[in-house]
Design a protein around this motif. Structure first.
Motif, PDB file in Angstrom:
ATOM      1  N   VAL A   1    -132.972  11.477 -14.098  1.00  0.00           N
ATOM      2  CA  VAL A   1    -132.745  11.775 -15.517  1.00  0.00           C
ATOM      3  C   VAL A   1    -132.083  13.131 -15.701  1.00  0.00           C
ATOM      4  CG1 VAL A   1    -133.967  12.464 -17.615  1.00  0.00           C
ATOM      5  CG2 VAL A   1    -134.488  10.284 -16.537  1.00  0.00           C
ATOM      6  N   SER A   2    -131.034  13.134 -16.526  1.00  0.00           N
ATOM      7  CA  SER A   2    -130.415  14.377 -16.992  1.00  0.00           C
ATOM      8  C   SER A   2    -130.375  14.318 -18.523  1.00  0.00           C
ATOM      9  CB  SER A   2    -129.003  14.545 -16.434  1.00  0.00           C
ATOM     10  OG  SER A   2    -129.041  14.680 -15.022  1.00  0.00           O
ATOM     11  N   TYR A   3    -130.498  15.484 -19.145  1.00  0.00           N
ATOM     12  CA  TYR A   3    -130.561  15.509 -20.611  1.00  0.00           C
ATOM     13  C   TYR A   3    -129.985  16.827 -21.105  1.00  0.00           C
ATOM     14  CZ  TYR A   3    -132.408  15.436 -25.359  1.00  0.00           C
ATOM     15  OH  TYR A   3    -132.527  15.447 -26.724  1.00  0.00           O
ATOM     16  N   ALA A   4    -129.265  16.744 -22.235  1.00  0.00           N
ATOM     17  CA  ALA A   4    -128.677  17.942 -22.854  1.00  0.00           C
ATOM     18  C   ALA A   4    -128.837  17.857 -24.360  1.00  0.00           C
ATOM     19  CB  ALA A   4    -127.205  18.070 -22.476  1.00  0.00           C
ATOM     20  N   TYR A   5    -129.260  18.964 -24.988  1.00  0.00           N
ATOM     21  CA  TYR A   5    -129.261  19.041 -26.450  1.00  0.00           C
ATOM     22  C   TYR A   5    -127.850  19.272 -26.968  1.00  0.00           C
ATOM     23  CZ  TYR A   5    -134.350  19.455 -26.231  1.00  0.00           C
ATOM     24  OH  TYR A   5    -135.681  19.213 -26.020  1.00  0.00           O
ATOM     25  N   VAL A   6    -127.071  20.052 -26.208  1.00  0.00           N
ATOM     26  CA  VAL A   6    -125.675  20.336 -26.542  1.00  0.00           C
ATOM     27  C   VAL A   6    -124.826  19.825 -25.386  1.00  0.00           C
ATOM     28  CG1 VAL A   6    -123.992  22.141 -27.040  1.00  0.00           C
ATOM     29  CG2 VAL A   6    -126.351  22.382 -27.842  1.00  0.00           C
TER      30      VAL A   6
ATOM     31  N   ASP B   1    -136.830  10.491 -27.254  1.00  0.00           N
ATOM     32  CA  ASP B   1    -135.384  10.610 -27.102  1.00  0.00           C
ATOM     33  C   ASP B   1    -134.989   9.886 -25.827  1.00  0.00           C
ATOM     34  OD1 ASP B   1    -132.789  11.313 -27.673  1.00  0.00           O
ATOM     35  OD2 ASP B   1    -133.224  13.429 -28.002  1.00  0.00           O
ATOM     36  N   VAL B   2    -133.697   9.708 -25.640  1.00  0.00           N
ATOM     37  CA  VAL B   2    -133.201   8.992 -24.468  1.00  0.00           C
ATOM     38  C   VAL B   2    -132.395   9.964 -23.608  1.00  0.00           C
ATOM     39  CG1 VAL B   2    -133.179   6.738 -25.567  1.00  0.00           C
ATOM     40  CG2 VAL B   2    -131.187   8.205 -25.784  1.00  0.00           C
ATOM     41  N   PRO B   3    -132.451   9.822 -22.303  1.00  0.00           N
ATOM     42  CA  PRO B   3    -131.718  10.749 -21.431  1.00  0.00           C
ATOM     43  C   PRO B   3    -130.219  10.506 -21.487  1.00  0.00           C
ATOM     44  CG  PRO B   3    -132.797   9.041 -20.127  1.00  0.00           C
ATOM     45  CD  PRO B   3    -133.268   8.858 -21.539  1.00  0.00           C
ATOM     46  N   ARG B   4    -129.465  11.547 -21.132  1.00  0.00           N
ATOM     47  CA  ARG B   4    -128.011  11.411 -21.041  1.00  0.00           C
ATOM     48  C   ARG B   4    -127.647  10.538 -19.847  1.00  0.00           C
ATOM     49  NH1 ARG B   4    -124.219  13.790 -18.162  1.00  0.00           N
ATOM     50  NH2 ARG B   4    -125.644  15.318 -17.243  1.00  0.00           N
ATOM     51  N   GLU B   5    -128.364  10.730 -18.764  1.00  0.00           N
ATOM     52  CA  GLU B   5    -128.197   9.901 -17.566  1.00  0.00           C
ATOM     53  C   GLU B   5    -129.575   9.515 -17.049  1.00  0.00           C
ATOM     54  OE1 GLU B   5    -125.985  12.024 -14.653  1.00  0.00           O
ATOM     55  OE2 GLU B   5    -124.080  11.938 -15.747  1.00  0.00           O
ATOM     56  N   GLY B   6    -129.636   8.405 -16.310  1.00  0.00           N
ATOM     57  CA  GLY B   6    -130.906   7.962 -15.765  1.00  0.00           C
ATOM     58  C   GLY B   6    -131.725   7.196 -16.791  1.00  0.00           C
ATOM     59  N   GLU B   7    -132.991   6.944 -16.459  1.00  0.00           N
ATOM     60  CA  GLU B   7    -133.850   6.191 -17.365  1.00  0.00           C
ATOM     61  C   GLU B   7    -135.315   6.589 -17.191  1.00  0.00           C
ATOM     62  OE1 GLU B   7    -133.372   2.067 -16.543  1.00  0.00           O
ATOM     63  OE2 GLU B   7    -134.045   2.201 -14.462  1.00  0.00           O
ATOM     64  N   VAL B   8    -136.067   6.396 -18.266  1.00  0.00           N
ATOM     65  CA  VAL B   8    -137.514   6.605 -18.268  1.00  0.00           C
ATOM     66  C   VAL B   8    -138.131   5.272 -18.649  1.00  0.00           C
ATOM     67  CG1 VAL B   8    -139.448   7.905 -19.233  1.00  0.00           C
ATOM     68  CG2 VAL B   8    -137.209   8.996 -18.980  1.00  0.00           C
ATOM     69  N   THR B   9    -138.897   4.685 -17.747  1.00  0.00           N
ATOM     70  CA  THR B   9    -139.421   3.335 -17.976  1.00  0.00           C
ATOM     71  C   THR B   9    -140.921   3.284 -17.760  1.00  0.00           C
ATOM     72  OG1 THR B   9    -139.049   2.688 -15.658  1.00  0.00           O
ATOM     73  CG2 THR B   9    -137.253   2.269 -17.217  1.00  0.00           C
ATOM     74  N   VAL B  10    -141.552   2.294 -18.393  1.00  0.00           N
ATOM     75  CA  VAL B  10    -142.938   1.965 -18.127  1.00  0.00           C
ATOM     76  C   VAL B  10    -142.971   0.464 -17.849  1.00  0.00           C
ATOM     77  CG1 VAL B  10    -143.457   1.695 -20.598  1.00  0.00           C
ATOM     78  CG2 VAL B  10    -145.319   2.006 -18.972  1.00  0.00           C
ATOM     79  N   GLY B  11    -143.442   0.112 -16.674  1.00  0.00           N
ATOM     80  CA  GLY B  11    -143.455  -1.293 -16.293  1.00  0.00           C
ATOM     81  C   GLY B  11    -142.079  -1.917 -16.293  1.00  0.00           C
ATOM     82  N   GLY B  12    -141.026  -1.119 -15.987  1.00  0.00           N
ATOM     83  CA  GLY B  12    -139.674  -1.632 -15.919  1.00  0.00           C
ATOM     84  C   GLY B  12    -138.940  -1.683 -17.246  1.00  0.00           C
ATOM     85  N   VAL B  13    -139.549  -1.249 -18.348  1.00  0.00           N
ATOM     86  CA  VAL B  13    -138.942  -1.303 -19.675  1.00  0.00           C
ATOM     87  C   VAL B  13    -138.757   0.129 -20.184  1.00  0.00           C
ATOM     88  CG1 VAL B  13    -139.142  -2.167 -22.031  1.00  0.00           C
ATOM     89  CG2 VAL B  13    -140.054  -3.518 -20.131  1.00  0.00           C
ATOM     90  N   ALA B  14    -137.605   0.416 -20.784  1.00  0.00           N
ATOM     91  CA  ALA B  14    -137.335   1.762 -21.309  1.00  0.00           C
ATOM     92  C   ALA B  14    -138.380   2.138 -22.361  1.00  0.00           C
ATOM     93  CB  ALA B  14    -135.937   1.822 -21.919  1.00  0.00           C
ATOM     94  N   VAL B  15    -138.975   3.320 -22.197  1.00  0.00           N
ATOM     95  CA  VAL B  15    -140.030   3.764 -23.120  1.00  0.00           C
ATOM     96  C   VAL B  15    -139.479   3.911 -24.538  1.00  0.00           C
ATOM     97  CG1 VAL B  15    -141.717   5.577 -23.602  1.00  0.00           C
ATOM     98  CG2 VAL B  15    -141.211   4.958 -21.239  1.00  0.00           C
ATOM     99  N   ALA B  16    -138.250   4.409 -24.659  1.00  0.00           N
ATOM    100  CA  ALA B  16    -137.653   4.587 -25.989  1.00  0.00           C
ATOM    101  C   ALA B  16    -137.478   3.251 -26.705  1.00  0.00           C
ATOM    102  CB  ALA B  16    -136.304   5.301 -25.861  1.00  0.00           C
TER     103      ALA B  16
END
Length: 577
Positions: A342-347, A387-402
């Motif tokens: 995961v990568s993330y940027a506000y700007v 929020d969602v990452p700029r790159e990569g993913e955050v998942t729970v049980g294979g499903v995006a948390v967002a």
């Protein structure tokens, strides 16, 4: 630099307008307006008949015709009253639907968009723009619709009296068409610009008020005043522009109103003197043309409101362009939380998280530590799906948390921060937002589990009003209320971001006892600024400069002698002092 939310295109505004107009029942409003307009046409016609009767010496019929005039006036009054009532009801219902859609879209905005936009633009759209659209729907649209009907019916009736007199009513039409076309071409961008600079003023003033202490400490008062003055100057220039448009529109339309009256009296007078027109027809036509002044003035009065309302609607509908589209995700196959590259940027171009990967096992207690600005709280927001990452993913049980959060279904991951908001409403309302189907027993059990004994002492129990107009809760009670919400939501994973940081030490100890009931049996990820939390965790993740640099148990990391060991020694020394 603060960005602005999108603005809807004219096509999108027309589609939104059609949607609002077709969702309500307009049939009664249209029928009553038509009948009211027809009733308004009766009196001039009867007065023309009276003039003809007097000219013939047939005075016996005058009394009956006069009663008809009175009856028509009463009918017009009653029909107009109920026509406006039904139109206002329709406008309020349409506005309620617009407000609900706007709130849904604002809540669907990604956190990064909200933070880049700032509070001023959203505040102006949710207050001034909603109020402008409300005035347009309640008053301007019904007034312009009724006035347009009156103009059309009057022109038709005058043509029926005599075609030449009917043509006289149209002599002002070219000037009216040209100036209206000129105005409409320029009005939409001018009013959109006015709305934008209003947002800028609100943003500047809100920023100054929120940062008042900082402004004082660093002596920024004069600079902030200049910035606000510059924003006010922009408002002045934008309003001068819209004022110029009105100074061109109003005089020419006034002239266009006067021309038909002049033409009817002149042509009608010659026609009567030469025996081509009856006096009653000329009088009736003159009265009808005089009646044109009121609806045309109303159209002129409200056309500006229609333009500003259209611009405001474009700003409200534009929020949808930045909102996250709704999805229906599949159900997670387990409770394992995974962060993958995961990568993330506000700007854009300034990443605050860089290639972060992490896996949290069900039932585990993980502490995330690191220096201020390392990206801990940002990671916590991504883990909770805010929020969602700029790159990569955050998942729970294979499903995006967002996606799970946007779907509004069962909450799997919940973020608990140091900010515990009490919404205006009853205690029941504040609890039911976490579990709408919860009964009183579940609510009382949740309050008891977090040791919120004060709830039993409230005058109306769960129906006690909270907030500015009701019972005010201190910080400790507000946190207990927030924790009771967590129990009702029943997520399997909690992300704690210094949930007790704003409380005094004694209150914080009581809050931690309340939190113990909430944490029991759940996966816990604690954003730890105080390292005693890390000491008790199953594993510790150390963050530096947006990356996870160390991961392991407390004893392992202390023995490794790395960053965490240095933080631990520094924290122990501070505690000893």
């Amino acid at each position: 630099m603060t960005e602005r939310l999108p603005v809807a295109t004219p096509r999108q505004v027309r589609r939104a307008t059609r949607l609002m107009l077709t969702r309500g029942d307009l049939s009664w409003a249209v029928l009553l307006n038509v009948l009211a307009v027809v009733a308004s046409l009766v009196a001039p016609w009867l007065l023309g008949r009276i003039v003809d009767a007097v000219e013939r010496g047939d005075v016996a019929i005058v009394d009956r015709l006069a009663l008809g005039v009175v009856a028509a006036a009463v009918a017009q009054l009653v029909l107009t009253r109920y026509a406006r009532y039904t139109a206002h009801r329709f406008g309020e219902r349409a506005l309620a639907g617009l407000r609900e859609r706007f709130v849904d879209r604002v809540l669907a905005l990604p956190t990064a968009v909200v933070e880049r936009t700032g509070t001023g633009d959203l505040l102006t759209r949710s207050t001034a723009d909603v109020a402008t659209v409300g005035t347009t729907l309640r008053t301007a649209v019904p007034e312009v619709f009724t006035a347009g009907l009156q103009v059309a019916f009057i022109v038709v009736v005058v043509f029926l009296l005599h075609p030449v007199l009917g043509l006289c009513t149209l002599v002002g039409l070219p000037a009216l068409w040209l100036v209206t076309r000129w105005y409409l071409r320029r009005a939409r961008p001018a009013y959109l610009a006015e709305g934008e600079v209003n947002s800028a003023v609100a943003e500047s003033m809100a920023g100054t008020a929120e940062g008042a202490r900082t402004v004082e400490v660093f002596g920024l008062g004069a600079r902030r005043v200049r910035e606000v003055d510059d924003a006010v100057d922009d408002v002045y220039r934008s309003r001068t522009r819209t004022l110029f448009l009105r100074t061109v529109l109003f005089p020419i339309t006034d002239l266009a109103h006067a021309l038909p009256t002049f033409a009817v009296l002149l042509v009608g007078g010659f026609g009567y003197l030469r025996g081509h027109l009856g006096l009653g027809a000329v009088v009736a036509a003159g009265l009808y043309v005089w009646q044109l002044v009121d609806p045309l003035n109303r159209i002129l009065l409200w056309v500006e409101q229609l333009q500003s309302g259209g611009a405001a609607l474009a700003r409200l509908e534009g929020v949808a362009e930045a909102a996250t589209p709704p999805v229906t995700p599949p159900s997670p196959h387990d409770d394992r939380l995974r962060v993958s590259a995961v990568s993330y940027a506000y700007v854009p171009g300034r990443d605050v998280l860089r290639d972060v990967s992490l896996e949290v096992r069900p039932g585990e207690r993980l502490a995330v530590v690191g220096p201020s600005g390392a990206g801990k709280s940002t990671l916590g927001k991504l883990l909770a799906g805010l929020d969602v990452p700029r790159e990569g993913e955050v998942t729970v049980g294979g499903v995006a948390v967002a996606d799970l959060l946007a779907d509004g279904a069962e909450r799997h991951v919940l973020l608990v921060t140091q900010e515990h908001h009490v919404f205006t409403g009853t205690l029941r309302d504040n609890l039911a937002m976490a579990a709408p189907d919860a009964d009183d027993t579940r609510m009382w059990d949740a309050l008891a589990a977090v040791e919120a004994r004060w709830a039993r002492e409230l005058p109306d129990g769960l129906d006690t009003s909270l907030g500015a107009d009701g019972t005010r809760l201190d910080a400790a009670r507000a946190q207990q209320l927030a924790l009771a919400r967590v129990l009702l939501a029943d997520p399997h994973t909690l992300v704690l971001d210094e949930a007790t940081a704003m409380l005094d030490p004694a209150t914080a100890r009581n809050a931690e006892r309340s939190m113990a009931a909430v944490l029991r049996g759940r996966t816990v990820i604690a954003i730890a600024h105080r390292l005693h939390t890390a000491h008790d965790a199953d594993r510790v993740a150390v963050m530096e400069d947006g990356r996870i640099t160390e991961l392991g148990a407390h004893d392992e990391l202390v023995a490794a002698g790395g960053t965490y060991a240095a933080l631990w020694r520094s924290w122990q020394g501070a505690e000893a002092r």
